[in-house]
Design a protein around this motif. Sequence first.
Motif, mmCIF file in Angstrom:
data_model
loop_
_atom_site.group_PDB
_atom_site.id
_atom_site.type_symbol
_atom_site.label_atom_id
_atom_site.label_comp_id
_atom_site.label_asym_id
_atom_site.label_seq_id
_atom_site.Cartn_x
_atom_site.Cartn_y
_atom_site.Cartn_z
ATOM 1 N N MET A 169 0.740 -1.245 0.063
ATOM 2 C CA MET A 169 -0.028 0.138 0.025
ATOM 3 C C MET A 169 0.991 1.195 0.136
ATOM 4 N N LYS A 170 0.437 2.262 -0.782
ATOM 5 C CA LYS A 170 1.003 3.591 -0.641
ATOM 6 C C LYS A 170 0.077 4.717 -0.658
ATOM 7 N N ASP A 171 0.316 5.702 -0.057
ATOM 8 C CA ASP A 171 -0.418 6.959 -0.076
ATOM 9 C C ASP A 171 -0.496 7.685 -1.235
ATOM 10 N N LEU A 172 -1.745 7.710 -2.002
ATOM 11 C CA LEU A 172 -1.787 8.358 -3.303
ATOM 12 C C LEU A 172 -2.075 9.973 -3.144
ATOM 13 N N GLY A 173 -2.247 10.582 -2.155
ATOM 14 C CA GLY A 173 -2.596 11.756 -1.832
ATOM 15 C C GLY A 173 -3.833 12.175 -1.682
ATOM 16 N N SER A 174 -4.297 13.335 -1.822
ATOM 17 C CA SER A 174 -5.694 13.423 -1.586
ATOM 18 C C SER A 174 -6.575 13.070 -2.907
ATOM 19 N N LEU A 175 -7.822 12.483 -2.508
ATOM 20 C CA LEU A 175 -8.635 12.053 -3.794
ATOM 21 C C LEU A 175 -9.013 13.424 -4.622
ATOM 22 N N ARG A 176 -8.820 13.059 -5.664
ATOM 23 C CA ARG A 176 -9.139 14.235 -6.926
ATOM 24 C C ARG A 176 -10.177 13.734 -7.889
ATOM 25 N N TYR A 177 -10.087 12.594 -8.158
ATOM 26 C CA TYR A 177 -10.758 11.840 -9.409
ATOM 27 C C TYR A 177 -10.971 10.549 -9.441
ATOM 28 N N PHE A 178 -12.167 9.929 -9.270
ATOM 29 C CA PHE A 178 -12.345 8.467 -9.193
ATOM 30 C C PHE A 178 -13.501 8.102 -10.019
ATOM 31 N N LEU A 179 -13.331 7.173 -10.844
ATOM 32 C CA LEU A 179 -14.422 6.489 -11.655
ATOM 33 C C LEU A 179 -15.146 7.770 -12.251
ATOM 34 N N GLY A 180 -14.646 8.731 -12.791
ATOM 35 C CA GLY A 180 -15.638 9.781 -13.513
ATOM 36 C C GLY A 180 -15.875 10.904 -12.346
ATOM 37 N N ILE A 181 -15.769 10.597 -11.150
ATOM 38 C CA ILE A 181 -16.241 11.771 -10.124
ATOM 39 C C ILE A 181 -14.874 12.388 -9.766
ATOM 40 N N GLU A 182 -15.356 13.920 -9.778
ATOM 41 C CA GLU A 182 -14.178 14.938 -9.656
ATOM 42 C C GLU A 182 -14.382 15.284 -7.950
ATOM 43 N N VAL A 183 -13.319 15.541 -7.183
ATOM 44 C CA VAL A 183 -13.413 15.942 -5.773
ATOM 45 C C VAL A 183 -12.676 16.798 -5.502
ATOM 46 N N ALA A 184 -13.355 18.158 -5.208
ATOM 47 C CA ALA A 184 -12.767 19.284 -4.730
ATOM 48 C C ALA A 184 -12.821 19.523 -3.263
ATOM 49 N N TYR A 185 -12.115 20.408 -2.551
ATOM 50 C CA TYR A 185 -11.992 20.654 -1.201
ATOM 51 C C TYR A 185 -12.148 22.263 -0.907
ATOM 52 N N SER A 186 -12.813 22.567 0.065
ATOM 53 C CA SER A 186 -12.686 23.961 0.483
ATOM 54 C C SER A 186 -13.206 24.025 1.764
ATOM 55 N N LEU A 187 -13.243 25.276 2.340
ATOM 56 C CA LEU A 187 -13.528 25.524 3.811
ATOM 57 C C LEU A 187 -14.815 25.007 4.183
ATOM 58 N N ARG A 188 -15.811 25.040 3.017
ATOM 59 C CA ARG A 188 -17.117 24.786 3.204
ATOM 60 C C ARG A 188 -17.505 23.245 3.314
ATOM 61 N N GLY A 189 -16.500 22.475 2.719
ATOM 62 C CA GLY A 189 -16.832 20.924 2.757
ATOM 63 C C GLY A 189 -16.048 20.406 1.391
ATOM 64 N N TYR A 190 -16.767 19.209 1.036
ATOM 65 C CA TYR A 190 -16.395 18.632 -0.241
ATOM 66 C C TYR A 190 -17.594 19.080 -1.367
ATOM 67 N N LEU A 191 -16.812 19.031 -2.494
ATOM 68 C CA LEU A 191 -17.622 19.254 -3.672
ATOM 69 C C LEU A 191 -17.535 18.095 -4.665
ATOM 70 N N LEU A 192 -18.637 17.428 -5.137
ATOM 71 C CA LEU A 192 -18.385 16.440 -5.951
ATOM 72 C C LEU A 192 -18.895 16.669 -7.245
ATOM 73 N N SER A 193 -18.492 16.236 -8.230
ATOM 74 C CA SER A 193 -19.087 16.819 -9.596
ATOM 75 C C SER A 193 -18.411 15.810 -10.886
ATOM 76 N N GLN A 194 -19.016 15.941 -11.681
ATOM 77 C CA GLN A 194 -18.628 14.967 -13.155
ATOM 78 C C GLN A 194 -18.797 15.757 -14.360
ATOM 79 N N SER A 195 -17.961 17.002 -14.302
ATOM 80 C CA SER A 195 -17.730 17.931 -15.179
ATOM 81 C C SER A 195 -17.169 17.388 -16.586
ATOM 82 N N LYS A 196 -15.944 16.713 -16.438
ATOM 83 C CA LYS A 196 -15.413 16.125 -17.555
ATOM 84 C C LYS A 196 -16.415 14.856 -18.290
ATOM 85 N N TYR A 197 -16.911 14.271 -17.193
ATOM 86 C CA TYR A 197 -17.938 13.079 -17.699
ATOM 87 C C TYR A 197 -19.114 13.853 -18.577
ATOM 88 N N VAL A 198 -19.552 14.906 -17.935
ATOM 89 C CA VAL A 198 -20.388 15.583 -18.770
ATOM 90 C C VAL A 198 -19.859 16.080 -20.237
#
Length: 258
Positions: free
Chosen positions: A1-30
């Motif tokens: 196992m190894k640390d791949l860093g913060s989750l950014r993209y998985f199975l077409g789902i994009e994950v962004a981080y902010s002070l408000r929380g997590y943002l899930l989107s699929q803009s590239k998929y769209v």
Amino acid sequence: MKDLGSLRYFLGIEVAYSLRGYLLSQSKYVADILERARLTNNKTVDTPIEVNAKYSSSYGLPLSDPTLYRTVVGSLVYLTITRPDIAYDVHVVSQFVASPTTDHWAAVLRTLRYLRGTVFQSLLLPSTSSLELRAYFDADHGSDPMDRKSITGFCIFLGDSLISWKSKKQSIVSQSLTEAEYRAMSSIQIAHNSVFHEQTKHIEIDCHLTRHHLKHGTITLPFVSSSLQIADFFTKSHSISRFRFLVGKLSMLVAATS
């Protein structure tokens, strides 16, 4: 196992981080769906389905080749993972994948034009959400023009985070609005009332199950006014103003590009 860093993209789902929380989107998929559908113009619309739109297997002319229809609709089904705002219309067009017509394809194109104008729409999971579980259920009685089955809609929140939602046709025909709504878990009065009447005798099992959990404190059934019934979003089409209001209640927003 190894640390791949913060989750950014998985199975077409994009994950962004902010002070408000997590943002899930699929803009590239769209963008990929729009390219696959080969839209010929840049026209956009404000809602994914027309107000009071009704569709049937007999509407329109059969498509000579339904392959593209099936491919795009299948992609839209996956897109609803982060886009509850298209859940109802995807439910509608999914019913016709076996024998789609020109009218059904026109409905799909409208959804795609809505997506073109909302490519970066994201689902916000707030970092300050509580662990209180809230669920909204609603039903539109006999609304399907093909078989008069009712449409059930529900959405479930963990605190302010929308974690589950669905728009689906009920498996059998409900003989009354009371029955349809009870199957959708929104008939509060009957759950509190131990006296059955003729119109509800045939749903005693649903009623007893709900009352059991109500009695033991597993659930509570507070009154929700029609204007604030969020699950209504998943049972029918809406005007632009009503649509935008309900989308806001689902914690959806436009993500900043990075």
